[in-house]
Design an enzyme around this catalytic site. Sequence first.
Site, PDB file in Angstrom:
ATOM      1  N   ASP A 159       0.842  -1.201   0.000  1.00  0.00           N
ATOM      2  CA  ASP A 159       0.000   0.000   0.000  1.00  0.00           C
ATOM      3  C   ASP A 159       0.881   1.257   0.000  1.00  0.00           C
ATOM      4  O   ASP A 159       0.609   2.237  -0.697  1.00  0.00           O
ATOM      5  CB  ASP A 159      -0.902  -0.020   1.238  1.00  0.00           C
ATOM      6  CG  ASP A 159      -1.592  -1.363   1.387  1.00  0.00           C
ATOM      7  OD1 ASP A 159      -2.507  -1.641   0.605  1.00  0.00           O
ATOM      8  OD2 ASP A 159      -1.177  -2.164   2.247  1.00  0.00           O
ATOM      9  N   ARG A 162       2.360   1.658  -3.411  1.00  0.00           N
ATOM     10  CA  ARG A 162       1.324   2.127  -4.340  1.00  0.00           C
ATOM     11  C   ARG A 162       1.088   3.620  -4.168  1.00  0.00           C
ATOM     12  O   ARG A 162       0.964   4.367  -5.145  1.00  0.00           O
ATOM     13  CB  ARG A 162       0.018   1.356  -4.071  1.00  0.00           C
ATOM     14  CG  ARG A 162       0.050  -0.083  -4.555  1.00  0.00           C
ATOM     15  CD  ARG A 162      -1.131  -0.900  -4.030  1.00  0.00           C
ATOM     16  NE  ARG A 162      -1.169  -2.217  -4.651  1.00  0.00           N
ATOM     17  CZ  ARG A 162      -1.884  -3.242  -4.219  1.00  0.00           C
ATOM     18  NH1 ARG A 162      -2.653  -3.115  -3.145  1.00  0.00           N
ATOM     19  NH2 ARG A 162      -1.872  -4.396  -4.856  1.00  0.00           N
ATOM     20  N   HIS A 187      -4.801  -3.317   5.933  1.00  0.00           N
ATOM     21  CA  HIS A 187      -4.592  -3.623   4.509  1.00  0.00           C
ATOM     22  C   HIS A 187      -5.951  -4.044   3.936  1.00  0.00           C
ATOM     23  O   HIS A 187      -6.253  -5.228   3.802  1.00  0.00           O
ATOM     24  CB  HIS A 187      -3.560  -4.740   4.346  1.00  0.00           C
ATOM     25  CG  HIS A 187      -3.408  -5.177   2.913  1.00  0.00           C
ATOM     26  ND1 HIS A 187      -2.955  -4.336   1.920  1.00  0.00           N
ATOM     27  CD2 HIS A 187      -3.672  -6.357   2.301  1.00  0.00           C
ATOM     28  CE1 HIS A 187      -2.945  -4.989   0.775  1.00  0.00           C
ATOM     29  NE2 HIS A 187      -3.385  -6.206   0.964  1.00  0.00           N
TER      30      HIS A 187
HETATM   31  P1  NAD Z   1      -2.038 -18.721  -4.206  1.00  0.00           P
HETATM   32  O1  NAD Z   1      -3.365 -19.372  -4.063  1.00  0.00           O
HETATM   33  O2  NAD Z   1      -1.400 -18.634  -5.541  1.00  0.00           O
HETATM   34  O3  NAD Z   1      -0.996 -19.441  -3.243  1.00  0.00           O
HETATM   35  C1  NAD Z   1      -1.277 -19.711  -1.912  1.00  0.00           C
HETATM   36  C2  NAD Z   1      -0.559 -20.999  -1.567  1.00  0.00           C
HETATM   37  O4  NAD Z   1      -0.727 -21.218  -0.179  1.00  0.00           O
HETATM   38  C3  NAD Z   1      -1.122 -22.233  -2.292  1.00  0.00           C
HETATM   39  O5  NAD Z   1      -0.078 -22.895  -2.980  1.00  0.00           O
HETATM   40  C4  NAD Z   1      -1.714 -23.074  -1.175  1.00  0.00           C
HETATM   41  O6  NAD Z   1      -1.568 -24.468  -1.407  1.00  0.00           O
HETATM   42  C5  NAD Z   1      -0.869 -22.607   0.014  1.00  0.00           C
HETATM   43  N1  NAD Z   1      -1.496 -22.838   1.312  1.00  0.00           N
HETATM   44  C6  NAD Z   1      -2.792 -22.795   1.646  1.00  0.00           C
HETATM   45  N2  NAD Z   1      -2.961 -23.093   2.939  1.00  0.00           N
HETATM   46  C7  NAD Z   1      -1.731 -23.311   3.446  1.00  0.00           C
HETATM   47  C8  NAD Z   1      -1.256 -23.666   4.715  1.00  0.00           C
HETATM   48  N3  NAD Z   1      -2.078 -23.871   5.741  1.00  0.00           N
HETATM   49  N4  NAD Z   1       0.073 -23.798   4.889  1.00  0.00           N
HETATM   50  C9  NAD Z   1       0.930 -23.627   3.862  1.00  0.00           C
HETATM   51  N5  NAD Z   1       0.528 -23.301   2.612  1.00  0.00           N
HETATM   52  C10 NAD Z   1      -0.790 -23.136   2.410  1.00  0.00           C
HETATM   53  O7  NAD Z   1      -2.169 -17.275  -3.528  1.00  0.00           O
HETATM   54  P2  NAD Z   1      -1.170 -16.033  -3.644  1.00  0.00           P
HETATM   55  O8  NAD Z   1      -1.592 -15.208  -4.797  1.00  0.00           O
HETATM   56  O9  NAD Z   1       0.232 -16.471  -3.551  1.00  0.00           O
HETATM   57  O10 NAD Z   1      -1.602 -15.214  -2.345  1.00  0.00           O
HETATM   58  C11 NAD Z   1      -1.364 -15.725  -1.052  1.00  0.00           C
HETATM   59  C12 NAD Z   1      -2.050 -14.846  -0.007  1.00  0.00           C
HETATM   60  O11 NAD Z   1      -1.445 -13.548   0.021  1.00  0.00           O
HETATM   61  C13 NAD Z   1      -3.541 -14.598  -0.258  1.00  0.00           C
HETATM   62  O12 NAD Z   1      -4.242 -14.640   0.970  1.00  0.00           O
HETATM   63  C14 NAD Z   1      -3.563 -13.187  -0.831  1.00  0.00           C
HETATM   64  O13 NAD Z   1      -4.803 -12.551  -0.655  1.00  0.00           O
HETATM   65  C15 NAD Z   1      -2.463 -12.548   0.002  1.00  0.00           C
HETATM   66  N6  NAD Z   1      -1.904 -11.287  -0.496  1.00  0.00           N
HETATM   67  C16 NAD Z   1      -1.597 -10.334   0.430  1.00  0.00           C
HETATM   68  C17 NAD Z   1      -1.037  -9.135   0.031  1.00  0.00           C
HETATM   69  C18 NAD Z   1      -0.705  -8.055   1.046  1.00  0.00           C
HETATM   70  O14 NAD Z   1      -0.352  -6.935   0.631  1.00  0.00           O
HETATM   71  N7  NAD Z   1      -0.792  -8.303   2.338  1.00  0.00           N
HETATM   72  C19 NAD Z   1      -0.778  -8.915  -1.320  1.00  0.00           C
HETATM   73  C20 NAD Z   1      -1.099  -9.906  -2.248  1.00  0.00           C
HETATM   74  C21 NAD Z   1      -1.672 -11.099  -1.811  1.00  0.00           C
HETATM   75  C1  LMR Z   2      -3.478  -6.708  -2.869  1.00  0.00           C
HETATM   76  O1  LMR Z   2      -3.611  -5.671  -2.218  1.00  0.00           O
HETATM   77  O2  LMR Z   2      -3.134  -6.693  -4.063  1.00  0.00           O
HETATM   78  C2  LMR Z   2      -3.670  -8.049  -2.188  1.00  0.00           C
HETATM   79  O3  LMR Z   2      -4.083  -7.881  -0.868  1.00  0.00           O
HETATM   80  C3  LMR Z   2      -4.562  -8.967  -2.938  1.00  0.00           C
HETATM   81  C4  LMR Z   2      -6.009  -8.540  -2.848  1.00  0.00           C
HETATM   82  O4  LMR Z   2      -6.851  -9.375  -2.516  1.00  0.00           O
HETATM   83  O5  LMR Z   2      -6.319  -7.395  -3.163  1.00  0.00           O
END
Ligand code: NAD
Ligand code: LMR
Length: 326
Positions: A159, A162, A187
């Site tokens: 954030d 961005r 977030h």
């Molecule tokens: P994704 O689905 O591509 O990958 C997530 C992985 O986590 C999968 O491979 C899944 O098998 C694994 N997983 C699920 N449960 C698990 C567990 N208990 N232990 C270990 N591994 C586990 O998702 P992604 O695009 O890589 O995103 C991951 C997370 O990050 C999501 O919750 C997404 O919303 C979040 N995210 C947060 C931010 C932020 O700024 N905070 C930014 C982008 C994404």
């Molecule tokens: C983001 O801000 O890009 C991540 O938290 C993914 C989402 O769900 O928006």
Amino acid sequence: MKAPVRVAVTGAAGQISYSLLFRIASGDMLGKDQPVILQLLEIEPAMNALKGVIMELDDCAFPLLHGVVASHDPMVAFKDADIALLVGARPRSKGMERKDLLESNGAIFTGQGKALAAVANKNVKVLVVGNPANTNALILSKNAPGLNPKNITSMMRLDHNRAMTQLANKVGAHSTDVKDVVAWGNHSSTQYPDIFNATVKGKKASELVDENWLVNDFIPTVQKRGAAIIEARGLSSAASAANAAIDHIRSWVLGTAEGEVVTMGVPSDGSYGIPEGVMFGYPCTCKNGEYTVVQGFEINEFSRKYIDITYKELCEERDSIKHLLG
Ligand code: NAD
Ligand code: LMR
């Protein structure tokens, strides 16, 4: 040669990790002289996909990569971890808010908190990325007795980054010209990207833009950027999320530059009128492996309203998962 640092990453076969692991192994996160051992956690059905990712890590012959551990057992993946990046969780899809994920994702962080407390380095630095990141980090913290609660943080750096670029683009500058933006709070779509303390090339940002742009363009664009990416890509942000995770840990471990302020989601400590008990995006500086919440940023009436809204949402999220707080 320095001793290797053990970096645990969960969700290691997911899309964020597909960018994150390679950047950690190449030295982007901890420095070009710091060897690392990657300790990767996945759920059982994804272990085969993880095997493929590890083959690719091998095929890079990274000089700094001194070992890879892969497991579906957190007690193995977190063993002696110095740094833990908790990415593994479900992402949202179109039309969802991040807090809609609490039900499916919240419980992950109770077990992982306990496992970290049991086997990780007692000073492990934890970054929660999986959404909703702030409240998941709170769940983790309440389930990790013996770890320093200050070392459990959540990701607000995406954030922050961005906000820097949106402001820079508006005034015809570069993101490196922008100082002291903050992404306060959660977030989520209530976060408050604040430019009232910011400068661009040393000039007050608030004198370079008008309130109409702030209210109707800048703030909603940053608040809803994640959703806009999902709309465009059909998948949530991945490379930029990995980049923000790298930035967060690099700042924390190696320190912020002179005069640099970054946003970190950290336990609220009463600063800026936010009572203890939530994970809040605050302006921080880092030195010698520790972060400090920057004091003295101006909070005007306009900012106060937004900050109170995002705090209220964090309290509501916390209330909805009370049963997971240990
Ligand atoms: P994704 O689905 O591509 O990958 C997530 C992985 O986590 C999968 O491979 C899944 O098998 C694994 N997983 C699920 N449960 C698990 C567990 N208990 N232990 C270990 N591994 C586990 O998702 P992604 O695009 O890589 O995103 C991951 C997370 O990050 C999501 O919750 C997404 O919303 C979040 N995210 C947060 C931010 C932020 O700024 N905070 C930014 C982008 C994404
Ligand atoms: C983001 O801000 O890009 C991540 O938290 C993914 C989402 O769900 O928006």
